[in-house]
Design a protein around this motif. Structure first.
Motif, PDB file in Angstrom:
ATOM      1  N   GLY A 145       3.183  75.069  17.774  1.00  0.00           N
ATOM      2  CA  GLY A 145       4.019  75.427  17.959  1.00  0.00           C
ATOM      3  C   GLY A 145       5.752  75.166  17.858  1.00  0.00           C
ATOM      4  N   ALA A 146       5.511  73.710  17.650  1.00  0.00           N
ATOM      5  CA  ALA A 146       6.835  73.043  17.875  1.00  0.00           C
ATOM      6  C   ALA A 146       7.425  73.875  16.351  1.00  0.00           C
ATOM      7  N   GLY A 147       8.784  73.865  16.355  1.00  0.00           N
ATOM      8  CA  GLY A 147       9.597  74.519  15.054  1.00  0.00           C
ATOM      9  C   GLY A 147       9.316  76.045  14.984  1.00  0.00           C
ATOM     10  N   ARG A 148       8.809  76.687  15.113  1.00  0.00           N
ATOM     11  CA  ARG A 148       8.136  78.270  14.699  1.00  0.00           C
ATOM     12  C   ARG A 148       8.941  79.065  15.868  1.00  0.00           C
ATOM     13  N   GLU A 149       9.001  80.396  15.410  1.00  0.00           N
ATOM     14  CA  GLU A 149       9.546  81.598  15.779  1.00  0.00           C
ATOM     15  C   GLU A 149       9.152  81.722  16.402  1.00  0.00           C
ATOM     16  N   PRO A 150       9.607  82.679  17.410  1.00  0.00           N
ATOM     17  CA  PRO A 150       9.009  82.640  18.168  1.00  0.00           C
ATOM     18  C   PRO A 150       7.864  83.854  18.610  1.00  0.00           C
ATOM     19  N   LEU A 151       7.545  84.557  17.682  1.00  0.00           N
ATOM     20  CA  LEU A 151       7.013  85.766  17.233  1.00  0.00           C
ATOM     21  C   LEU A 151       5.183  84.874  17.026  1.00  0.00           C
ATOM     22  N   ASP A 152       5.683  83.774  16.206  1.00  0.00           N
ATOM     23  CA  ASP A 152       4.995  82.543  15.204  1.00  0.00           C
ATOM     24  C   ASP A 152       4.051  82.290  16.761  1.00  0.00           C
ATOM     25  N   VAL A 153       4.852  81.915  17.470  1.00  0.00           N
ATOM     26  CA  VAL A 153       4.429  80.889  18.815  1.00  0.00           C
ATOM     27  C   VAL A 153       3.526  81.845  18.855  1.00  0.00           C
ATOM     28  N   LEU A 154       4.080  82.866  19.529  1.00  0.00           N
ATOM     29  CA  LEU A 154       3.371  84.279  21.001  1.00  0.00           C
ATOM     30  C   LEU A 154       1.594  84.602  20.097  1.00  0.00           C
ATOM     31  N   ALA A 155       1.477  84.794  18.410  1.00  0.00           N
ATOM     32  CA  ALA A 155       0.783  84.788  18.148  1.00  0.00           C
ATOM     33  C   ALA A 155      -0.238  84.019  17.814  1.00  0.00           C
ATOM     34  N   LEU A 156       0.192  82.383  18.211  1.00  0.00           N
ATOM     35  CA  LEU A 156      -0.802  81.183  18.096  1.00  0.00           C
ATOM     36  C   LEU A 156      -1.563  81.520  19.809  1.00  0.00           C
ATOM     37  N   GLN A 157      -0.452  81.427  20.547  1.00  0.00           N
ATOM     38  CA  GLN A 157      -0.457  81.278  21.970  1.00  0.00           C
ATOM     39  C   GLN A 157      -1.986  82.306  22.367  1.00  0.00           C
ATOM     40  N   THR A 158      -1.380  83.782  22.123  1.00  0.00           N
ATOM     41  CA  THR A 158      -2.790  84.453  22.482  1.00  0.00           C
ATOM     42  C   THR A 158      -3.933  84.733  21.411  1.00  0.00           C
ATOM     43  N   SER A 159      -3.756  84.108  19.860  1.00  0.00           N
ATOM     44  CA  SER A 159      -4.839  84.207  18.612  1.00  0.00           C
ATOM     45  C   SER A 159      -4.818  85.130  18.594  1.00  0.00           C
ATOM     46  N   HIS A 160      -3.832  85.961  17.630  1.00  0.00           N
ATOM     47  CA  HIS A 160      -3.818  87.359  17.238  1.00  0.00           C
ATOM     48  C   HIS A 160      -3.166  86.569  15.814  1.00  0.00           C
ATOM     49  N   PRO A 161      -3.075  87.707  14.481  1.00  0.00           N
ATOM     50  CA  PRO A 161      -2.290  87.373  13.657  1.00  0.00           C
ATOM     51  C   PRO A 161      -0.977  87.761  13.843  1.00  0.00           C
ATOM     52  N   ARG A 162      -0.019  87.155  13.281  1.00  0.00           N
ATOM     53  CA  ARG A 162       1.245  88.078  12.923  1.00  0.00           C
ATOM     54  C   ARG A 162       1.444  88.947  13.082  1.00  0.00           C
ATOM     55  N   TRP A 163       0.741  89.800  11.860  1.00  0.00           N
ATOM     56  CA  TRP A 163       1.252  91.092  11.758  1.00  0.00           C
ATOM     57  C   TRP A 163       0.665  92.362  12.573  1.00  0.00           C
ATOM     58  N   VAL A 164       0.236  91.684  13.639  1.00  0.00           N
ATOM     59  CA  VAL A 164      -0.612  92.870  14.398  1.00  0.00           C
ATOM     60  C   VAL A 164      -0.084  91.881  15.744  1.00  0.00           C
ATOM     61  N   VAL A 165       0.723  90.811  16.423  1.00  0.00           N
ATOM     62  CA  VAL A 165       1.573  90.785  17.103  1.00  0.00           C
ATOM     63  C   VAL A 165       2.757  91.616  16.538  1.00  0.00           C
ATOM     64  N   ASP A 166       3.539  91.810  15.996  1.00  0.00           N
ATOM     65  CA  ASP A 166       4.314  92.293  14.706  1.00  0.00           C
ATOM     66  C   ASP A 166       4.028  94.000  15.215  1.00  0.00           C
ATOM     67  N   ALA A 167       3.253  94.468  14.985  1.00  0.00           N
ATOM     68  CA  ALA A 167       2.392  95.911  15.571  1.00  0.00           C
ATOM     69  C   ALA A 167       2.882  95.920  16.572  1.00  0.00           C
ATOM     70  N   PHE A 168       2.160  95.201  17.645  1.00  0.00           N
ATOM     71  CA  PHE A 168       2.705  95.736  18.905  1.00  0.00           C
ATOM     72  C   PHE A 168       3.637  95.662  19.854  1.00  0.00           C
ATOM     73  N   ALA A 169       4.406  95.261  18.864  1.00  0.00           N
ATOM     74  CA  ALA A 169       6.167  94.551  19.343  1.00  0.00           C
ATOM     75  C   ALA A 169       6.568  96.198  19.183  1.00  0.00           C
ATOM     76  N   ASP A 170       6.656  96.561  18.062  1.00  0.00           N
ATOM     77  CA  ASP A 170       6.529  97.594  17.520  1.00  0.00           C
ATOM     78  C   ASP A 170       6.844  99.108  18.522  1.00  0.00           C
ATOM     79  N   ALA A 171       5.554  98.548  19.261  1.00  0.00           N
ATOM     80  CA  ALA A 171       5.264 100.640  19.827  1.00  0.00           C
ATOM     81  C   ALA A 171       5.446  99.347  21.972  1.00  0.00           C
ATOM     82  N   LEU A 172       5.724  98.530  21.877  1.00  0.00           N
ATOM     83  CA  LEU A 172       5.985  98.139  22.964  1.00  0.00           C
ATOM     84  C   LEU A 172       6.972  97.314  23.885  1.00  0.00           C
ATOM     85  N   PRO A 173       7.353  97.774  25.366  1.00  0.00           N
ATOM     86  CA  PRO A 173       8.939  96.915  25.457  1.00  0.00           C
ATOM     87  C   PRO A 173       8.836  95.232  24.901  1.00  0.00           C
TER      88      PRO A 173
END
Length: 449
Positions: A145-173
């Motif tokens: 995760g070093a050097g990645r932007e926060p949502l990319d790190v979150l995608a890696l940590q929670t094992s989700h593709p980035r596009w799914v993380v973005d979709a959830f981020a659009d729907a949640l606080p």
């Protein structure tokens, strides 16, 4: 030089490998392939539990393990034979996320590699897994995760593709996003549903189940559902509580007398619940499903009802109705979707689906909602349902369809299901695993005026 003498692979790991190959090579659903092989090979008890964790955990964390494997091997994933990559994924799950001693895990996977792929791949299997085991999972996540932007790190940590993380981020606080993603990595309980008129929750509680939290037809069960006579008899089914709730909502608001329609019925869980609820008020139900196989599943799911209470099951295209407009008092449109709301049940879907799938499904979803509204009688109620929190599959579909027609009003979800007022998202219902313990089901209730 003679090859080394290998131990026969243990049955649990061999089964897990065969399931993972079926998933990644043949597009199988992990839960179905796992259940089938557990039954056919007779694995029970600790072996079955170990194989289940291997399959489910590896499928959930596959994207993260792939990055770890590539980094440990110092070569791209494309350079590995697909079967070898699945062996490495299973090994990575054992050494990074399970309490399996590293020497035992590596040795077992090397034996499995020799038995399934061949002796020639045992060296690379051994070497890569030992490099994977050189760091724990937290250390790998920090390194990758070093050097990645926060949502990319979150995608890696929670094992989700980035596009799914973005979709959830659009729907949640933002504060809820990590919890929502991590909830997809929890193993859900088995949830049962009683068929109204055929069984009661009390019967399941007497058998050792616990009453559901939200649905009056739900019970939580530990163990194989087929162990219950009521399940074998078809009086009780397996269905997430969120799926029960969105179907139940269709019956909670006023509507004129008349037949009901389940426009996208397969595989039949909601149909079976609606059939009992319709029978209680003396209304017939018509279930429509374009796939012959899924139409058979719908018919099987309602087999326990008396003949005069079973829905009519039609193999037909819901976007090309054979019925007259305005024929139905209540219409459920549980449309095909990406299934992002059920990733905890089908963890492999997160790696199988893409953002392009969302756009590809959007025209079908709007067409089915339009057909559902056309099928509703004046004063009739339509439920638009998806097992996805993605805006393009939920709110955008409803607003796009309503913008093109008059004579339809939104019935606020908080009025339809006042017990779930806290789950309302504006006028719509949006359930979440981390909030409600259900799949992330969406429902919009609409009335023809």
């Amino acid at each position: 030089m003679a090859p080394p003498k290998r131990r026969k692979p243990d049955r649990a790991r061999r089964l897990a490998f065969d399931v993972l190959r079926a998933v990644n090579a043949d597009g199988a659903y992990a839960n179905l392939a796992l259940a089938s092989l557990l039954t056919s090979r007779g694995l029970t008890g600790r072996d079955a539990a170990f194989a289940t964790e291997l399959v489910a955990g590896t499928c959930r964390r596959q994207g993260t393990y792939d990055e770890v494997i590539a980094a440990a091997a110092g070569r791209p994933l494309s350079s590995f034979q697909p079967a070898v990559l699945d062996l490495l994924r299973l090994g990575a799950h054992q050494v990074l996320s399970m309490r399996v001693p590293v020497p035992a895990a590596v040795a077992a996977m090397v034996d499995l590699a020799a038995a399934t792929v061949g002796e020639r791949v045992t060296g690379v299997t051994n070497a890569v897994l030992r490099r994977v085991a050189a760091h724990d999972l937290d250390a790998w996540l920090e390194q990758l995760g070093a050097g990645r932007e926060p949502l990319d790190v979150l995608a890696l940590q929670t094992s989700h593709p980035r596009w799914v993380v973005d979709a959830f981020a659009d729907a949640l606080p933002a504060a809820e996003l990590p919890n929502a993603l991590e909830a997809d990595n929890d193993s859900p309980e088995v949830t049962l549903v009683v068929r109204p008129g055929l069984a009661e929750v009390a019967e399941l509680v007497d058998a050792g189940a616990h009453a559901g939290f939200l649905s009056p037809y739900a019970a939580r069960w530990s163990g194989p559902p087929a162990g219950l006579p009521a399940v074998r008899e078809g009086r009780v089914g397996v269905q997430d509580e969120g799926s029960q709730l969105v179907a139940w909502g269709l019956t909670r608001a006023d509507a004129p007398a008349g037949p009901w329609l389940d426009l996208c019925a397969g595989p039949g869980g909601k149909t079976a619940l609606l059939a009992g609820l319709a029978a209680l008020v003396g209304e017939p139900l018509v279930a429509v499903e374009p796939s012959a196989h899924r139409a058979e599943l719908v018919a099987a799911g309602v087999r326990a009802y008396p003949a005069d209470q079973r829905p009519s099951v039609l193999q037909a295209d819901g976007t090309r109705p054979s019925w007259r407009p305005g024929s139905f008092a209540r219409v459920l449109a549980d449309v095909p979707c990406t299934g992002l709301g059920a990733l905890r049940r089908r963890p492999e879907s997160r790696w199988r689906r893409t953002a392009a799938d969302v756009e590809q499904l959007h025209p079908l979803q709007t067409a089915l909602l339009g057909s559902a509204l056309d099928a509703a009688a004046p004063g009739g109620l339509v439920g638009y349902v998806t097992c996805s929190p993605h805006r393009r599959e939920t709110v955008d579909v409803v607003e796009e369809v309503l913008a093109g027609r008059d004579g339809v009003v939104v019935v606020p979800a908080a009025e339809v299901l006042p017990e779930l007022a806290g789950a309302a998202s504006g006028d719509y219902l949006q359930l979440w695993p981390h909030r409600h313990g259900t799949d992330a089901m969406f429902a919009a209730y609409l009335r023809r005026t």
